[in-house]
Write a protein that holds these residues in place. Structure first.
Motif, mmCIF file in Angstrom:
data_model
loop_
_atom_site.group_PDB
_atom_site.id
_atom_site.type_symbol
_atom_site.label_atom_id
_atom_site.label_comp_id
_atom_site.label_asym_id
_atom_site.label_seq_id
_atom_site.Cartn_x
_atom_site.Cartn_y
_atom_site.Cartn_z
ATOM 1 N N VAL A 30 -11.086 -6.776 -6.342
ATOM 2 C CA VAL A 30 -10.541 -8.113 -6.113
ATOM 3 C C VAL A 30 -9.667 -8.091 -4.858
ATOM 4 O O VAL A 30 -9.230 -7.026 -4.407
ATOM 5 C CB VAL A 30 -9.708 -8.595 -7.327
ATOM 6 N N ASP A 31 -9.426 -9.276 -4.321
ATOM 7 C CA ASP A 31 -8.587 -9.395 -3.130
ATOM 8 C C ASP A 31 -7.129 -9.543 -3.545
ATOM 9 O O ASP A 31 -6.739 -10.560 -4.143
ATOM 10 C CB ASP A 31 -9.014 -10.606 -2.295
ATOM 11 N N HIS A 32 -6.338 -8.510 -3.278
ATOM 12 C CA HIS A 32 -4.896 -8.599 -3.508
ATOM 13 C C HIS A 32 -4.253 -9.265 -2.299
ATOM 14 O O HIS A 32 -4.854 -9.348 -1.214
ATOM 15 C CB HIS A 32 -4.302 -7.199 -3.712
ATOM 16 N N ASP A 33 -3.019 -9.731 -2.488
ATOM 17 C CA ASP A 33 -2.338 -10.314 -1.334
ATOM 18 C C ASP A 33 -2.017 -9.207 -0.328
ATOM 19 O O ASP A 33 -2.093 -8.017 -0.631
ATOM 20 C CB ASP A 33 -1.077 -11.078 -1.756
ATOM 21 N N ASP A 34 -1.666 -9.611 0.877
ATOM 22 C CA ASP A 34 -1.468 -8.651 1.966
ATOM 23 C C ASP A 34 -0.381 -7.630 1.642
ATOM 24 O O ASP A 34 -0.483 -6.453 2.024
ATOM 25 C CB ASP A 34 -1.116 -9.392 3.256
ATOM 26 N N THR A 35 0.652 -8.057 0.921
ATOM 27 C CA THR A 35 1.753 -7.141 0.594
ATOM 28 C C THR A 35 1.280 -6.028 -0.312
ATOM 29 O O THR A 35 1.586 -4.844 -0.095
ATOM 30 C CB THR A 35 2.911 -7.905 -0.072
ATOM 31 N N TRP A 36 0.508 -6.388 -1.351
ATOM 32 C CA TRP A 36 0.003 -5.353 -2.265
ATOM 33 C C TRP A 36 -1.043 -4.472 -1.581
ATOM 34 O O TRP A 36 -1.104 -3.269 -1.836
ATOM 35 C CB TRP A 36 -0.586 -5.993 -3.525
ATOM 36 N N ASP A 37 -1.890 -5.041 -0.748
ATOM 37 C CA ASP A 37 -2.851 -4.225 -0.008
ATOM 38 C C ASP A 37 -2.135 -3.172 0.828
ATOM 39 O O ASP A 37 -2.536 -1.997 0.879
ATOM 40 C CB ASP A 37 -3.716 -5.101 0.906
ATOM 41 N N ALA A 38 -1.062 -3.564 1.483
ATOM 42 C CA ALA A 38 -0.303 -2.624 2.304
ATOM 43 C C ALA A 38 0.367 -1.566 1.440
ATOM 44 O O ALA A 38 0.404 -0.385 1.813
ATOM 45 C CB ALA A 38 0.746 -3.385 3.122
ATOM 46 N N GLN A 39 0.878 -1.978 0.253
ATOM 47 C CA GLN A 39 1.552 -1.016 -0.613
ATOM 48 C C GLN A 39 0.565 -0.013 -1.209
ATOM 49 O O GLN A 39 0.877 1.166 -1.343
ATOM 50 C CB GLN A 39 2.315 -1.740 -1.726
ATOM 51 N N ILE A 40 -0.634 -0.465 -1.574
ATOM 52 C CA ILE A 40 -1.651 0.461 -2.099
ATOM 53 C C ILE A 40 -1.969 1.518 -1.042
ATOM 54 O O ILE A 40 -2.132 2.710 -1.354
ATOM 55 C CB ILE A 40 -2.917 -0.325 -2.518
ATOM 56 N N THR A 41 -2.038 1.092 0.212
ATOM 57 C CA THR A 41 -2.261 2.053 1.288
ATOM 58 C C THR A 41 -1.118 3.051 1.380
ATOM 59 O O THR A 41 -1.333 4.258 1.574
ATOM 60 C CB THR A 41 -2.406 1.315 2.635
ATOM 61 N N ARG A 42 0.130 2.564 1.223
ATOM 62 C CA ARG A 42 1.283 3.472 1.276
ATOM 63 C C ARG A 42 1.267 4.456 0.113
ATOM 64 O O ARG A 42 1.635 5.622 0.260
ATOM 65 C CB ARG A 42 2.587 2.662 1.281
ATOM 66 N N PHE A 43 0.825 3.981 -1.085
ATOM 67 C CA PHE A 43 0.707 4.896 -2.235
ATOM 68 C C PHE A 43 -0.195 6.075 -1.873
ATOM 69 O O PHE A 43 0.125 7.235 -2.129
ATOM 70 C CB PHE A 43 0.130 4.167 -3.449
ATOM 71 N N VAL A 44 -1.346 5.763 -1.291
ATOM 72 C CA VAL A 44 -2.318 6.801 -0.936
ATOM 73 C C VAL A 44 -1.735 7.748 0.106
ATOM 74 O O VAL A 44 -1.836 8.981 -0.012
ATOM 75 C CB VAL A 44 -3.627 6.166 -0.421
ATOM 76 N N LEU A 45 -1.108 7.188 1.136
ATOM 77 C CA LEU A 45 -0.537 8.016 2.201
ATOM 78 C C LEU A 45 0.602 8.892 1.697
ATOM 79 O O LEU A 45 0.850 9.969 2.240
ATOM 80 C CB LEU A 45 -0.048 7.131 3.351
ATOM 81 N N ASN A 46 1.293 8.442 0.647
ATOM 82 C CA ASN A 46 2.395 9.221 0.083
ATOM 83 C C ASN A 46 1.925 10.218 -0.987
ATOM 84 O O ASN A 46 2.745 10.853 -1.651
ATOM 85 C CB ASN A 46 3.449 8.295 -0.520
#
Length: 411
Positions: A158-174
């Motif tokens: 599903v399409d999350h809002d831009d804030t959650w999309d960015a945070q999911i990316t940060r989860f992976v990078l961390n």
């Protein structure tokens, strides 16, 4: 962790043996045993980590199973190749390996519950409860911090809002793993649910063709050897069946197998002959093909044969003929299979691989016949097909051995 294992389980027994017997570390028995022990330990730990991804057995069981298998194979290799080794040192390494890794597991992971953060979305409204999992709903505040979780689950379709999309990316990078929520549920429960063809789940239900061919050859070789070894036991069991109740020793039934093709399965008869063959058609035929808890048709000896799985031995003939495998979805009677296909969507997809004497659904659920239970069994079968591999087959084989001893799941 592996380095600690080498020191405690391999090096220590070597030094103790040198100190107590005066045998040099350069003697063949010493370094042969040490080299073999290192190999068995390394493969055992790697096997444990591969098996640990599958649900359904305590992690401690994986440890004992993996190390016992690798050290056992090594012992056979030493014997067959006539390699000099120290039995005492080898046994000491094995026992120390099991106790060391069980102790590590008990200290670190035995009582540990998984904390899985859940990214909010309209498609994830409620997640099932599991004894080993805490679901932690993530809030907008978690977008600015590092949540205290082992992994993140989200609906990645599903399409999350831009804030959650960015945070999911940060989860992976961390370094926090992020899983699609259906994938997480499959690995925790050992089930694969299929509700819509458009989900593309069926697209992943294509078993590895190379492993299919290797498995078919291996099944044939193992079944042939087992037939030769177990033929005296089968003959004695058949004689006991004839003495216990009137009728033939073998039971034959038409079942649906690989790619939906019918075949005749062989079993040692466990029911009275006036009921074993069942009715000819319709609802009576379905009822006759079903085995219920405490079924009165089962003979005195038949109950024991079912609990111990000895009634399945003649299916080695089906395996040699290429109609079955040692491990796979259990084949259903033709009349039941046709009924299930009418009542349960996608039921026929369980025929993607050869049916087996035992399988993932068999060890997790046992024998069932009601449509509702068969639907659950189908989810288990799909999990096996989707995760079709040597490691899952190894796990099923070990748990089947436990079933043969305890009788759990038999009818």
């Amino acid at each position: 962790m592996i380095l600690i294992g080498f020191i405690v389980t391999i090096l220590c027994p070597m030094l103790v043996r040198q100190f107590t017997t005066g045998i040099s570390l350069t003697q063949p028995t010493q370094y042969n045993t040490a080299l073999g022990g290192c190999t068995a330990l390394l493969l055992g730990v790697l096997s444990y980590r591969r098996l640990h991804v599958f649900p359904g057995i305590a992690a401690g069981g994986y440890i004992v199973m993996s190390l016992s298998a690798t050290f056992g194979i090594l012992a056979v290799a030493f014997f067959m190749m006539r390699i000099d080794y120290s039995r005492v040192q080898f046994l000491s390494s094995y026992v120390l390996s099991v106790f060391l890794y069980l102790a590590i597991h008990q200290k670190i992971a035995a009582n540990r519950r998984l904390r899985l953060g859940v990214v909010p979305s309209s498609t994830i409204l409620a997640l099932p409860e599991f004894a080993t999992v805490d679901w932690v709903p993530l809030t907008p505040e978690d977008q600015q911090s590092q949540p205290d979780v082992d992994a993140i689950v989200a609906d990645l379709h599903v399409d999350h809002d831009d804030t959650w999309d960015a945070q999911i990316t940060r989860f992976v990078l961390n370094g926090i793993p992020v899983y699609h929520f259906r994938q997480a549920l499959e690995q925790i429960s050992g089930r694969v649910e299929i509700n819509h063809l458009s989900e593309n789940t069926l697209g992943s239900l294509n078993p590895n063709d190379v492993y299919l061919k290797i498995k078919a050859i291996t099944d044939g070789v193992i079944a042939t050897i087992l037939l030769i070894i177990l033929s005296p036991l089968m003959i004695m069991t058949c004689i006991a069946v004839r003495l216990d109740s009137p009728g033939p020793a073998l039971f034959r039934q038409r079942r649906i197998g690989y790619r939906g093709q019918p075949f005749i399965v062989y079993k040692i008869r466990t029911m009275r002959t006036d009921h074993a063959s069942g009715a000819s058609s319709g609802d009576q035929a379905r009822q006759a093909a079903m085995t219920k808890v405490g079924d009165p048709r089962i003979t005195r000896l038949g109950g024991f044969l079912r609990r111990s799985r000895l009634d399945e031995l003649p299916q080695l003939i089906n395996i040699v003929k290429g109609e079955m495998s040692l491990i796979g979805p259990r084949p259903e009677a033709e009349t039941l299979s046709k009924w299930y296909e009418e009542e349960i969507p996608f039921y026929h997809y369980r025929h993607l691989i050869k049916p087996g004497v035992t399988g993932w659904a068999q060890i997790n659920q046992g024998h069932v016949t009601d449509v509702a239970d068969v639907r659950e069994k189908l989810h288990l079968d799909f999990y096996y097909v989707k995760n079709f591999s040597f490691w899952l087959d190894l796990l099923i084989a070990v748990r089947t051995a436990r079933t043969m001893i305890t009788g759990h799941g038999a009818r």
